[in-house]
Design an enzyme around this catalytic site. Structure first.
Site: not given
Ligand code: FMN
Length: 310
Positions: A45, A69, A127, A130, A192-193
């Site tokens: 995380k 999220n 990451n 931010c 990332n998202t």
């Molecule tokens: C619930 C949740 C928490 C996340 N927390 C982080 C995080 O703490 N740091 C980070 O760099 N990305 C975080 N992400 C992004 C994921 O690591 C990933 O880049 C993104 O969800 C796309 O991949 P996926 O479609 O396989 O989930 C988070 C995603 C989700 C869904």
């Protein structure tokens, strides 16, 4: 058997599948259901210098083809992470990558230096989605700002490799990738998202607890975006510079992972899939092995970036 091992800037992973940041706990929380030795690596995380409570509920909601999220980087902070969570890395058989977040250059540098001082995290992943509390601008959405941040972090790292996790919420992701590589990134992680929002139409309020800030979309809905960005960054930046990519976004099956490999990813992350089935990576690894064999290759590395897109 085919060789699924890959190298991320000299760090060897037994297979290319990586459990994504924020989706598999701090270090070993998923270990009982998903044995770490089935993974190439897992990412912690994101850790910040001070503890963060994160956003109020709702933090996660399902949407068609994905998930929104707004966790808000909730975490226990650097000191407790090092004392209470990181020691578990010694007991698990996979590569552990330390994810770092912060609101100032100094925040990132302090966490990076502390992680570098440990010998359990061969790679850190920054990451950069931010906002800088100094000026409110997001580090990962401005090439000059990103380069300046990475230059400072690079300087505090010794043997630890520096990966940078790119945001898809930019006009030109290759410009951000170029800035990261110029500033000394050993590898890039993308994506990332994707910025999103859902609205409760009866109450007329945002559905996620972050309110007007919305949230991040993940899962199958963003997969084609990830494939395109990995493809473009690989061709324009990563391949010429010899820098490896961790590609992720909506990987649910081995076919999704194979697409990202062909687009240019050396390793492939899985995040949202772990919420659906924490053991999903096991099937993806075995599907990839059969695919590599059917392609007539002895090693998955032969297929990285090998899409025939003229
Ligand atoms: C619930 C949740 C928490 C996340 N927390 C982080 C995080 O703490 N740091 C980070 O760099 N990305 C975080 N992400 C992004 C994921 O690591 C990933 O880049 C993104 O969800 C796309 O991949 P996926 O479609 O396989 O989930 C988070 C995603 C989700 C869904």
């Amino acid at each position: 058997m085919v060789d699924l091992s890959v190298s991320l800037a000299g760090v060897t992973l037994r297979n290319p599948i990586v459990a994504a940041a924020g989706t598999c706990g701090y270090v070993d929380e998923l270990a009982e259901v998903l044995p770490p030795n089935r993974l190439g690596a897992l990412v912690t995380k994101s850790i910040t210098r001070e503890p963060r409570e994160g956003h109020p509920p709702w933090r996660l909601i399902g949407v068609p083809q994905g998930m929104l999220n707004a966790v808000g980087l909730a975490n226990m902070g650097l000191d407790r992470f090092l004392a209470e969570k990181l020691p578990a890395a010694d007991g698990i058989d996979t590569v552990v990558i330390g994810s770092i977040a912060g609101n100032s250059v100094d925040d990132y540098c302090q966490v990076a230096a502390a992680m570098d001082a440990e010998d359990r995290l061969p790679i850190v992943e920054l990451n950069v989605s931010c906002p800088n509390t100094g000026d409110g601008l997001v580090f990962g959405e401005d090439a000059a700002r990103l380069g300046a941040l990475l230059g400072e972090v690079r300087a505090v790292l010794g043997r630890t490799k520096m990966f940078v996790k790119l945001s898809p919420n930019v006009g030109d992701v290759t410009a951000m990738a170029a800035a990261a590589v110029d500033a000394g990134a050993d590898g890039l992680t993308l994506i990332n998202t994707v910025a999103g929002m859902a609205i409760d139409v009866e109450r007329r309020t945002p559905r996620l607890g972050a309110g007007a800030d919305g949230g991040g979309l993940s899962g199958p809905a963003i997969h084609p975006v990830a494939v395109r960005m990995v493809h473009d960054v690989y061709r324009a930046i990563a391949k010429p510079a010899g820098v490896p990519l961790i590609g992720l976004g909506g990987v649910m099956s081995w076919q999704d992972a194979a697409e990202l490999v062909l687009a240019g990813a050396t390793a492939v992350g899985m995040g949202t899939a772990l919420f659906v089935d924490p053991r999903a990576p096991i099937a993806v690894v075995s599907g990839l092995a059969k695919w590599v064999q059917r392609q007539g290759c002895g090693a998955i590395t032969e297929l990285v970036g090998r899409v025939n897109s003229a």
